[in-house]
Motif scaffolding. Structure first.
Motif, PDB file in Angstrom:
ATOM      1  N   PRO A 102       0.825  -1.217   0.000  1.00 49.35           N
ATOM      2  CA  PRO A 102       0.000   0.000   0.000  1.00 49.35           C
ATOM      3  C   PRO A 102       0.855   1.260   0.000  1.00 49.35           C
ATOM      4  N   LYS A 103       0.281   2.338  -0.475  1.00 46.47           N
ATOM      5  CA  LYS A 103       0.984   3.629  -0.501  1.00 46.47           C
ATOM      6  C   LYS A 103       0.042   4.740  -0.032  1.00 46.47           C
ATOM      7  N   ASP A 104      -0.618   4.472   1.080  1.00 49.26           N
ATOM      8  CA  ASP A 104      -1.589   5.435   1.608  1.00 49.26           C
ATOM      9  C   ASP A 104      -0.934   6.533   2.426  1.00 49.26           C
ATOM     10  N   THR A 105       0.093   6.210   3.195  1.00 45.64           N
ATOM     11  CA  THR A 105       0.776   7.214   4.015  1.00 45.64           C
ATOM     12  C   THR A 105       2.065   7.654   3.327  1.00 45.64           C
ATOM     13  N   ALA A 106       2.635   8.724   3.829  1.00 43.33           N
ATOM     14  CA  ALA A 106       3.879   9.253   3.248  1.00 43.33           C
ATOM     15  C   ALA A 106       5.011   8.240   3.392  1.00 43.33           C
ATOM     16  N   ARG A 107       5.055   7.556   4.529  1.00 46.09           N
ATOM     17  CA  ARG A 107       6.103   6.561   4.756  1.00 46.09           C
ATOM     18  C   ARG A 107       5.932   5.381   3.814  1.00 46.09           C
ATOM     19  N   GLN A 108       4.705   4.930   3.627  1.00 46.27           N
ATOM     20  CA  GLN A 108       4.441   3.829   2.703  1.00 46.27           C
ATOM     21  C   GLN A 108       4.774   4.224   1.268  1.00 46.27           C
ATOM     22  N   LEU A 109       4.408   5.448   0.901  1.00 43.59           N
ATOM     23  CA  LEU A 109       4.679   5.919  -0.458  1.00 43.59           C
ATOM     24  C   LEU A 109       6.172   5.974  -0.729  1.00 43.59           C
ATOM     25  N   ASP A 110       6.950   6.406   0.268  1.00 37.75           N
ATOM     26  CA  ASP A 110       8.399   6.477   0.118  1.00 37.75           C
ATOM     27  C   ASP A 110       8.985   5.076  -0.082  1.00 37.75           C
ATOM     28  N   ALA A 111       8.525   4.078   0.729  1.00 38.50           N
ATOM     29  CA  ALA A 111       9.013   2.703   0.601  1.00 38.50           C
ATOM     30  C   ALA A 111       8.540   2.078  -0.710  1.00 38.50           C
ATOM     31  N   TRP A 112       7.320   2.402  -1.109  1.00 38.10           N
ATOM     32  CA  TRP A 112       6.780   1.864  -2.368  1.00 38.10           C
ATOM     33  C   TRP A 112       7.606   2.324  -3.568  1.00 38.10           C
ATOM     34  N   ALA A 113       7.949   3.623  -3.611  1.00 37.43           N
ATOM     35  CA  ALA A 113       8.732   4.165  -4.729  1.00 37.43           C
ATOM     36  C   ALA A 113      10.163   3.630  -4.713  1.00 37.43           C
ATOM     37  N   LYS A 114      10.715   3.474  -3.516  1.00 36.82           N
ATOM     38  CA  LYS A 114      12.104   3.022  -3.383  1.00 36.82           C
ATOM     39  C   LYS A 114      12.281   1.583  -3.870  1.00 36.82           C
ATOM     40  N   ASN A 115      11.278   0.725  -3.645  1.00 38.81           N
ATOM     41  CA  ASN A 115      11.425  -0.701  -3.920  1.00 38.81           C
ATOM     42  C   ASN A 115      10.664  -1.177  -5.155  1.00 38.81           C
ATOM     43  N   GLN A 116      10.331  -0.262  -6.036  1.00 35.19           N
ATOM     44  CA  GLN A 116       9.658  -0.640  -7.279  1.00 35.19           C
ATOM     45  C   GLN A 116      10.468  -1.714  -8.022  1.00 35.19           C
ATOM     46  N   PRO A 117       9.810  -2.769  -8.518  1.00 38.05           N
ATOM     47  CA  PRO A 117      10.544  -3.812  -9.263  1.00 38.05           C
ATOM     48  C   PRO A 117      11.196  -3.234 -10.513  1.00 38.05           C
ATOM     49  N   ASN A 118      12.471  -3.539 -10.676  1.00 33.62           N
ATOM     50  CA  ASN A 118      13.208  -3.084 -11.864  1.00 33.62           C
ATOM     51  C   ASN A 118      13.130  -4.187 -12.923  1.00 33.62           C
ATOM     52  N   LEU A 119      12.337  -3.959 -13.962  1.00 28.17           N
ATOM     53  CA  LEU A 119      12.082  -4.982 -14.986  1.00 28.17           C
ATOM     54  C   LEU A 119      12.729  -4.639 -16.328  1.00 28.17           C
ATOM     55  N   SER A 120      13.629  -3.686 -16.327  1.00 30.36           N
ATOM     56  CA  SER A 120      14.231  -3.250 -17.598  1.00 30.36           C
ATOM     57  C   SER A 120      15.005  -4.376 -18.270  1.00 30.36           C
ATOM     58  N   LYS A 121      15.725  -5.176 -17.487  1.00 28.97           N
ATOM     59  CA  LYS A 121      16.495  -6.272 -18.062  1.00 28.97           C
ATOM     60  C   LYS A 121      15.571  -7.313 -18.677  1.00 28.97           C
ATOM     61  N   TYR A 122      14.456  -7.586 -18.017  1.00 31.35           N
ATOM     62  CA  TYR A 122      13.495  -8.565 -18.519  1.00 31.35           C
ATOM     63  C   TYR A 122      12.903  -8.119 -19.847  1.00 31.35           C
ATOM     64  N   LEU A 123      12.601  -6.841 -19.977  1.00 32.85           N
ATOM     65  CA  LEU A 123      11.980  -6.339 -21.200  1.00 32.85           C
ATOM     66  C   LEU A 123      12.966  -6.253 -22.360  1.00 32.85           C
TER      67      LEU A 123
END
Length: 377
Positions: free
Chosen positions: A345-366
């Motif tokens: 979830p990204k409802d709070t500021a802390r959650q949003l910060d962790a959500w953006a930081k740990n986004q899956p990096n799929l560039s190599k897969y694509l």
């Protein structure tokens, strides 16, 4: 409804009279898939003159898979007759199998074993007929009741037992059932005979060649029952379940089996890697929030596989066509982000910060698409 602690019956709890057809299906199911443990009649005398009593624990039937559960696989055709034609083994294939020292064998309804370990019983369990009708339980039909005793004792796969529908590698390792891992994810193992001999499923191997030679439309059904053992008793509990899946293989006459298999194997390896990335990203998200629990990460990975299953048939049809597989990779990447977003979830500021930081990096897969090797002429 009474407020007392009374037992309430529904229609599912009342006994119903079985038809002869239902009794026949039940008996055939018992032969190969009966659960082990104290599930046989204890006050009957068996054919060898023994009385089991209450402490006797029966061995599970051979097709069930000891105390875990075998993954069984069969080819399916466009009709019932073609399905039977694809799966019935020829006499030559039966004689080639070193585990069936008695070859085809005699159907038990033509020569019924006299006891659990007589000469007929021993011949049956070392024949192909013993795979089809195991007779691991002896059944009595008395009036409207069904009683069954312990029957022929079969060895486990560790002791040399083999069924053509089982997937086994050269080291004797068996493909087991995993409720969290749908059977279609084992397709590359079942088809490994195309390139290697990592796993061998005779049922698929023999029928696949026969179908290709006759240009038949074929699919693969895989499934089984996951079980567990507790204090010598076998049962279905907790997350155990019956699982199955069906996939249809491409029927293009110009299909290059080797090239198609290479791409399928690569795509499955990439999907496995994608699931690991999602698992790691979700776990890191909750770690940053101070939650050290892998449950959400596992849920995220499982959701990804559930979404992927919807497009797996399209992936099979797209192999050998790089443009189609590239389009599908974008779809699978969307599934990966959806699985991550669903658990993080990204409802709070802390959650949003962790959500953006740990986004899956799929560039190599694509970018890492399959490039078939050029054939030199």
């Amino acid at each position: 409804m009474p407020s007392e602690n009374n037992t309430m019956f529904s229609h599912t709890l009342f006994e119903r009279e079985l038809s002869d057809a239902e009794k026949a299906v039940f008996i055939v199911s018992l032969m190969n898939f009966s659960l082990g443990g104290k599930r046989v009649e204890a006050d009957f005398t068996n054919f060898s003159g023994q009385v089991y009593k209450g402490l006797h624990s029966a061995k599970s039937s051979p097709s069930l898979g000891n105390y875990v559960g075998y993954l069984h696989s069969y080819l399916i055709g466009s009709s019932l007759l073609k399905t039977l034609w694809l799966n019935l083994l020829t006499r030559e294939k039966i004689e080639e199998n070193k585990y069936w020292t008695n070859g085809l064998g005699t159907p038990p309804w033509e020569q019924i074993p006299e006891t659990e370990n007589c000469s007929l019983a021993n011949k049956l369990k070392t024949s192909y007929m013993g795979c089809l009708v195991a007779m691991s339980r002896f059944v009595f039909l008395i009036n409207d009741a069904i009683y069954y005793l312990d029957g022929i004792q079969y060895p486990s796969h560790k002791e040399g037992w083999r069924e053509p529908s089982m997937g086994i590698n050269n080291e004797g390792k068996v493909l087991w059932l995993e409720p969290d891992k749908r059977p279609w994810r084992e397709l590359t193992s079942l088809l490994s005979f195309i390139k290697t001999t990592t796993y061998d499923c005779q049922q698929i191997n023999f029928g696949y060649t026969r179908a290709r030679q006759n240009n038949q439309t074929i699919g693969i059904w895989s499934g089984g029952l996951k079980v567990r053992a507790t204090a010598g008793d076998q049962s279905v509990k907790q997350d155990d379940d019956f699982i199955e899946s069906v996939v249809m293989l491409p029927s293009n006459e110009e299909l290059n089996d080797s090239t198609w298999f290479d791409e399928l194997k690569l795509e499955m390896e990439e999907l496995d890697q994608l699931a690991k990335i999602i698992y790691g990203s979700t776990k890191s998200f909750f770690t940053d929030l101070g939650i050290h629990d892998a449950k959400q990460a596992a849920n995220s990975s499982n959701l990804f596989w559930q979404l992927t299953e919807r497009q797996f048939q399209n992936l099979l049809n797209a192999c050998e066509d790089s443009e189609k597989t590239n389009i599908l990779r974008k779809t699978f990447a969307k599934f990966a982000h959806k699985a991550y977003d669903d658990q993080c979830p990204k409802d709070t500021a802390r959650q949003l910060d962790a959500w953006a930081k740990n986004q899956p990096n799929l560039s190599k897969y694509l970018k890492n698409t399959y490039q078939p090797k050029e054939v030199q002429t």
